[in-house]
Design an enzyme around this catalytic site. Structure first.
Site, PDB file in Angstrom:
ATOM      1  CE  LYS A   1       7.716  11.661  11.361  1.00  0.00           C
ATOM      2  NZ  LYS A   1       7.910  11.660   9.913  1.00  0.00           N
TER       3      LYS A   1
ATOM      4  CG  ASP B   1       7.541  14.595   7.554  1.00  0.00           C
ATOM      5  OD1 ASP B   1       8.759  14.837   7.490  1.00  0.00           O
ATOM      6  OD2 ASP B   1       7.047  13.849   8.424  1.00  0.00           O
TER       7      ASP B   1
HETATM    8  N1  LIG Z   1      12.528  11.060   2.923  1.00  0.00           N
HETATM    9  C1  LIG Z   1      11.933  11.352   4.044  1.00  0.00           C
HETATM   10  O1  LIG Z   1      12.107  12.434   4.617  1.00  0.00           O
HETATM   11  C2  LIG Z   1      10.975  10.358   4.652  1.00  0.00           C
HETATM   12  C3  LIG Z   1      10.046  10.784   5.615  1.00  0.00           C
HETATM   13  C4  LIG Z   1       9.168   9.823   6.144  1.00  0.00           C
HETATM   14  C5  LIG Z   1       9.249   8.505   5.708  1.00  0.00           C
HETATM   15  N2  LIG Z   1      10.152   8.147   4.764  1.00  0.00           N
HETATM   16  C6  LIG Z   1      10.219   6.766   4.267  1.00  0.00           C
HETATM   17  O2  LIG Z   1       8.927   6.381   3.829  1.00  0.00           O
HETATM   18  C7  LIG Z   1       8.728   4.994   4.059  1.00  0.00           C
HETATM   19  C8  LIG Z   1       7.411   4.762   4.785  1.00  0.00           C
HETATM   20  O3  LIG Z   1       7.459   5.335   6.070  1.00  0.00           O
HETATM   21  P1  LIG Z   1       6.141   5.505   6.975  1.00  0.00           P
HETATM   22  O4  LIG Z   1       6.533   6.324   8.144  1.00  0.00           O
HETATM   23  O5  LIG Z   1       4.981   5.926   6.145  1.00  0.00           O
HETATM   24  O6  LIG Z   1       5.879   3.992   7.433  1.00  0.00           O
HETATM   25  P2  LIG Z   1       4.496   3.353   7.946  1.00  0.00           P
HETATM   26  O7  LIG Z   1       3.623   4.393   8.550  1.00  0.00           O
HETATM   27  O8  LIG Z   1       4.890   2.165   8.715  1.00  0.00           O
HETATM   28  O9  LIG Z   1       3.753   2.858   6.583  1.00  0.00           O
HETATM   29  C9  LIG Z   1       4.328   1.882   5.771  1.00  0.00           C
HETATM   30  C10 LIG Z   1       3.467   1.652   4.532  1.00  0.00           C
HETATM   31  O10 LIG Z   1       4.183   0.755   3.686  1.00  0.00           O
HETATM   32  C11 LIG Z   1       3.413  -0.422   3.456  1.00  0.00           C
HETATM   33  N3  LIG Z   1       4.298  -1.568   3.472  1.00  0.00           N
HETATM   34  C12 LIG Z   1       5.160  -1.934   4.454  1.00  0.00           C
HETATM   35  N4  LIG Z   1       5.828  -3.060   4.106  1.00  0.00           N
HETATM   36  C13 LIG Z   1       5.359  -3.426   2.890  1.00  0.00           C
HETATM   37  C14 LIG Z   1       5.643  -4.490   2.017  1.00  0.00           C
HETATM   38  N5  LIG Z   1       6.564  -5.411   2.319  1.00  0.00           N
HETATM   39  N6  LIG Z   1       4.985  -4.564   0.852  1.00  0.00           N
HETATM   40  C15 LIG Z   1       4.061  -3.628   0.539  1.00  0.00           C
HETATM   41  N7  LIG Z   1       3.739  -2.590   1.318  1.00  0.00           N
HETATM   42  C16 LIG Z   1       4.382  -2.487   2.486  1.00  0.00           C
HETATM   43  C17 LIG Z   1       2.387  -0.459   4.573  1.00  0.00           C
HETATM   44  O11 LIG Z   1       1.274  -1.185   4.106  1.00  0.00           O
HETATM   45  P3  LIG Z   1       0.148  -1.812   5.092  1.00  0.00           P
HETATM   46  O12 LIG Z   1      -0.760  -0.669   5.423  1.00  0.00           O
HETATM   47  O13 LIG Z   1      -0.484  -2.858   4.292  1.00  0.00           O
HETATM   48  O14 LIG Z   1       0.903  -2.327   6.298  1.00  0.00           O
HETATM   49  C18 LIG Z   1       2.129   1.029   4.813  1.00  0.00           C
HETATM   50  O15 LIG Z   1       1.196   1.521   3.874  1.00  0.00           O
HETATM   51  C19 LIG Z   1       9.967   4.518   4.826  1.00  0.00           C
HETATM   52  O16 LIG Z   1      10.863   3.931   3.917  1.00  0.00           O
HETATM   53  C20 LIG Z   1      10.552   5.783   5.385  1.00  0.00           C
HETATM   54  O17 LIG Z   1      11.942   5.709   5.538  1.00  0.00           O
HETATM   55  C21 LIG Z   1      11.026   9.052   4.229  1.00  0.00           C
END
Ligand SMILES: NC(=O)c1ccc[n+]([C@@H]2O[C@H](COP(=O)([O-])OP(=O)(O)OC[C@H]3O[C@@H](n4cnc5c(N)ncnc54)[C@H](OP(=O)(O)O)[C@@H]3O)[C@@H](O)[C@H]2O)c1
Length: 285
Positions: free
Chosen positions: A71, A107
């Protein structure tokens, strides 16, 4: 409807793509409206994003969605990027207009549409986002655009929350706060009306791990939204239910980002209810 010589091809680029629900959702929508279109998953590794985008032109695809890890990386390869996607720094939808590739982020408006469908208007409300990754970026820009009174971003790595808050302030006049995911949670939740989990904590296959907060930290004026949609009812949402909060899964955002992409590609009103039904059926399988 079978695939013919005139069939318009759309797709999803990402790595991995095998478990994506987008093909089911988009093909359901194409069929429902009787459109001669098909949507396919394409495994595209990060290193190949440039040639994959070139292939959209070369193969005359109608458009594609982008998922992890493409993305952000796709932006330099596009001919045009709409303003909101540029602010967010991420494109999840490309529209091919006669060889000119335009990037959008559905999104963010998809998240707002899912809130609206749940009867929640963020205007004038204080909000808390857990996480500062790609999804948190889209959600925070959506909330700023939706007129939120304040946006508190709590993250494990506070520097990343600070960077997001800075980017947000550069685009919108919205009061922002940043903090640590655990130690700053209680203060942030006081007076807040929306809590969004934008971390993968609680997502399948780690769905039994402890949620980021428990019922005694929640108050009844909160709408608790988990962006995770697998499982549909996360441990966090179970805590929200036990605390008598309203709660919302990530299915709505998934469906609405897809519905808005469909609309950009076809110019047709998306059959969002049918798309949601297809996603829920696939998730329950
Ligand atoms: N419903 C939908 O349409 C949709 C769309 C997009 C995403 N999502 C969901 O949103 C979530 C995040 O996706 P993303 O694309 O934003 O991922 P990402 O860019 O990898 O970001 C993940 C975030 O979560 C934090 N994190 C990861 N593991 C953690 C843990 N064990 N404890 C605390 N914080 C943690 C990270 O913190 P750090 O910065 O400290 O690493 C970061 O801020 C996923 O579950 C994804 O499936 C849903």
């Amino acid at each position: 409807m079978g695939i013919k010589g005139m069939t318009k091809v759309y797709g999803l680029f990402g790595d991995p793509v095998e478990h994506s629900l987008s093909p089911i959702m988009q093909n359901t929508a194409f069929q429902a409206l009787g459109l001669d279109c098909v949507y396919l998953p394409f495994l595209v590794q990060s290193k190949d994003i440039g040639s994959a985008v070139q292939a959209v032109r070369a193969l005359h695809l109608g458009g594609v969605n982008l998922t992890i890890p493409l993305k952000e990386r796709v932006l330099p390869y596009l001919d045009e990027v709409e303003k909101e996607a540029e602010f967010i720094g991420a494109v999840n939808t490309i529209v091919n207009r006669n060889g000119r590739l335009c990037g959008y982020n559905t999104d963010a408006p998809g998240f707002l549409a899912s809130l609206k469908a749940a009867g929640f208007n963020p205007s004038g409300k204080n909000t808390v986002i857990l996480g500062a990754g790609g999804a948190a970026r889209a959600v925070s820009f959506a909330l700023a655009q939706g007129g939120a009174a304040g946006i508190n971003i709590l993250n494990r790595s506070v520097e990343k929350a600070e960077k997001l808050a800075q980017d947000l302030k550069a685009a919108y006049q919205v009061p922002t706060g940043v903090g640590d995911l655990s130690s700053d949670l209680a203060a942030a939740l006081k007076g807040a009306e929306l809590l969004v989990n934008a971390t993968p904590v609680g997502m399948y296959p780690n769905h039994t791990s402890a949620p980021l907060l428990t019922r005694n930290q929640l108050h009844q004026r909160l709408l608790v939204c988990d962006l995770i949609y697998n499982p549909l009812q996360t441990r966090l949402l179970e805590e929200a239910e036990a605390a008598n909060c309203r709660f919302l899964s990530g299915v709505g955002m998934l469906v609405w980002q897809g519905a808005l992409a469909f609309q950009l590609w076809t110019g047709e009103k998306p059959p969002a209810a049918l798309m949601e039904e297809a996603v829920l059926k696939a998730l329950k399988r």
